[in-house]
Design an enzyme around this catalytic site. Structure first.
Site, PDB file in Angstrom:
ATOM      1  CG  LEU A 165      -2.178   0.757   1.058  1.00  0.00           C
ATOM      2  CD1 LEU A 165      -2.794   0.432  -0.124  1.00  0.00           C
ATOM      3  CD2 LEU A 165      -3.079   0.094   2.168  1.00  0.00           C
ATOM      4  CG  HIS A 166       3.870   2.106  -3.074  1.00  0.00           C
ATOM      5  ND1 HIS A 166       4.593   3.097  -3.863  1.00  0.00           N
ATOM      6  CD2 HIS A 166       3.428   1.315  -4.001  1.00  0.00           C
ATOM      7  CE1 HIS A 166       4.721   2.698  -5.124  1.00  0.00           C
ATOM      8  NE2 HIS A 166       3.855   1.740  -5.143  1.00  0.00           N
ATOM      9  CB  ALA A 167       2.857   6.750  -3.895  1.00  0.00           C
ATOM     10  CB  ALA A 173      -1.484   4.779  -0.727  1.00  0.00           C
TER      11      ALA A 173
END
Lengths: 90, 556
Positions: free
Chosen positions: A13-15, A18
């Site tokens: 769940l990164h940039a 997300a």
């Protein structure tokens, strides 16, 4: 209501995943929170990029999404969809 | 002339004038006697946020148009952080407590940046996103003038500690001749953007880069992973301007040496002609495959190769087939993510396997251009390690030629050659030379593979030097075996462009030297002064250390 989802995007769940998650959360009225499914951390505001990326959730980990309000079911469906869709390779 | 090493991220080279870029913003001081009105400060913050949102949306659209939707999502993330409730609350609370909008932004972002910096891997990258966004807001709030990256003068080489993705996305590839940064990595967003925009780029050069001043002339070679300062001033030429010779030069003892240019785009052809190149010794074709969503068509490639051949009507143009993989990813090829890309699928390995169709299209375009273009075409293949690979390549060439014959399309089978980049190729040079017309030694990769020392690693800089006796013996062996097998031998690595090494290479028996166009006049001058001093070469090859080699060549 609550739903447990396994994170599919390779990068966790990164940039990008997300921001898609937060954008989707913002389309609904109900209160939305997300946290680790094992309860190791308190759930955070699903509409905050900082809070969501700050969880540090990796690919393959399980999260719990909690919704409270009129459109909770629709919100959970949409958010589950984001979390279980492989990120498009650009 | 000084050469700094970093990590090349775009397989292209460019020469230009240095412009430093520092996005750091100085906060405007507040006079203690001034009273701060929270209402006004919050309104100021809201305005700045609106401006930032407009900018980000514009940049997102432009990036989506120019690079791709996936890359544009970086701006999507920035927009997400910009309107984050935690940021809004943080700024409001800090302002209520008596700070200015500027101070509140710096403080609120600062605490979140620290949190992300303490995390690992990709999450640490978010810290860079937040810094980038904070600096954008502070620039708007302080009304700072900064270098407008979208309006840089033609021929700028942009130097920076590091570049944020939003900085790189604003660059105009037509104006920017190159980018080099102190830090950064090959997989950063900035590196990916630079590749997509086809801007020559070298990252992770280290603090030495900071010594280069604004206005200096530099060569950024993303293929070699180097930044060459004052490429035209070499010890041999500082005293006088070097005369440009357009004719082929011979050594003092009468050997003709071809001095050719390494070219990364068609824009570099005219400057190469102006500097007196006899031809092109390395025409890199990666640029054709960058900055786009789909591979180039046969026609498009044909026209490019044709332009190169027409630029040198009496010379030879050596085209290298697509050298993807390793440090040269191509966006839409979706290459495997390898633990060690330099020892994985790259160069001819991909052309014979995953990218066989691309290879066939490229060969068709080349064989057709060879028949119609003015100059003499030669084609060489990168990263060949075995005789079996070369035999497969030759079979492909033959079958493409047969196809064109049956389609009644004019074509010619050009001179063919193999790049010598691996120890395996050195040991097979004789067999290669019996099958093709020439060998071309890529000294950057050969040094890396002979010494097992990565070009991009600061820790092994001393090992990555072509003057180690092992590398020189590999070059010597290649030249001897190549000649015995009936092939001519060239050098197209960085070493070929260093005039002080010309006597050594000429002495080793090399027939052709190919380099960045800027150093051609100096190397041509060095060729005319050189003679094949067998005693010197023997003593160099017998040296036990690179220091002994340097002493014998009288290099400082």
């Amino acid at each position: 209501m609550e739903r447990v989802v396994t994170i599919v995007p390779e990068a966790g769940l990164h940039a990008r995943p997300a921001s898609r998650f937060v954008q989707t959360a913002n389309e609904f009225e109900c209160e939305l929170r997300i946290g680790p499914a094992d309860g190791s951390d308190d759930p955070v505001n699903a509409r905050s990029m900082l809070a969501v990326t700050g969880l540090g959730v990796e690919h393959g980990e399980r999260v719990s999404v909690i919704a409270d309000g009129n459109d909770a079911t629709a919100a959970l469906d949409a958010l589950e969809d984001v979390l279980s869709t492989e990120e498009a390779v650009g | 002339m000084t050469t700094l090493s970093g990590t090349g991220v775009t397989p292209l080279a460019g020469v230009g004038t240095v412009q430093w870029y520092d996005p750091q913003v100085e906060l405007s001081g507040v006079d203690a006697s001034e009273s701060i009105d929270p209402e006004t400060e919050l309104a100021t913050f809201e305005q700045a946020r609106d401006t930032a949102r407009d900018e980000l949306e514009t940049e997102r659209e432009r990036t989506a148009d120019r690079i791709g939707d996936a890359e544009a999502e970086v701006f999507e993330a920035h927009l997400g952080f910009l309107d984050d409730p935690q940021i809004t609350e943080g700024v409001e609370e800090t302002v209520e407590a008596g700070s200015t909008a500027q101070e509140a932004v710096a403080e609120t972002f600062g605490s979140h940046i620290e949190q992300f910096e303490s995390m690992e891997g990709r999450f640490a990258e978010r810290a860079a996103d937040l810094r980038d966004l904070r600096d954008r807001l502070l620039r708007i709030l302080t009304d700072s003038d900064r270098v407008d990256l979208s309006e840089l003068p033609d021929g700028t080489v942009l130097l920076a500690k590091d570049l944020a993705p939003s900085d790189t996305a604003r660059l105009d590839p037509d104006a920017v001749a190159g980018i080099a940064t102190v830090g950064g990595g090959r997989t950063s967003h900035s590196a990916i953007f630079a590749r997509s925009l086809a801007i020559p780029a070298v990252v992770d050069v280290g603090e030495e880069l900071s010594d280069i001043e604004d206005g200096t002339e530099v060569l950024v070679d993303g293929d070699a992973g180097t930044v060459v300062v004052d490429p035209e001033s070499t010890p041999a030429t500082e005293a006088a301007t070097v005369e440009i010779r357009t004719e082929q030069v011979t050594t003092a003892d009468g050997r003709a040496i071809e001095v050719a240019a390494n070219v990364g785009t068609t824009d570099e052809l005219a400057p190469a002609v102006e500097r007196g190149a006899d031809g092109v010794g390395l025409f890199r074709t990666e640029f054709l495959f960058l900055d786009r969503e789909t591979p180039p068509t046969e026609t498009e490639q044909y026209e490019t190769y044709r332009a190169a051949l027409d630029a040198f009507p009496t010379g030879r143009v050596v085209v290298r087939t697509l050298d993807a993989g390793g440090d040269k990813p191509i966006p839409y090829l979706d290459l495997p993510d390898e633990e060690n890309p330099f020892l994985g699928a790259r160069g001819i390995r991909l052309s014979l396997d995953e990218n066989a169709d691309l290879f066939e299209t490229q060969l068709r375009a080349l064989l057709r251009a060879g028949a119609d273009g003015a100059g003499d075409l030669a084609v060489m293949f990168p990263m060949v390690a075995t005789v079996a690979e070369l035999d497969q390549v030759l079979t492909r060439v033959e079958s493409v030629s047969d196809d064109l014959t049956s389609e009644n399309i004019a074509h010619t089978v050009p001179e063919l050659g193999v790049m010598i980049e691996t120890p395996s190729a050195v040991f097979c040079a004789r067999e290669f030379a019996e099958r093709v017309q020439f060998l071309s030694i890529g000294t950057n990769d050969l040094t890396q593979y002979v010494m097992a020392a990565s070009r991009g690693s600061e820790a092994v800089t001393d090992l990555h030097d072509p003057l180690h006796p092992a590398v020189l013996r590999a070059i010597d062996r290649t030249v001897r075996e190549g000649h015995q097998g009936g092939a001519w031998v060239g050098v197209c690595g960085e070493m070929a462009g260093e005039p002080e090494l010309t006597p050594l290479l000429v002495g080793l028996g090399v027939d052709e030297l190919s380099m960045s166009a800027v150093t051609i006049p100096a190397v041509k001058a060095a060729v005319t002064a050189a003679d094949s001093d067998a005693t010197l070469i023997e003593s160099v090859l017998a040296s036990e250390t690179r220091e002994a080699v340097r002493d014998r060549l009288h290099l400082g």
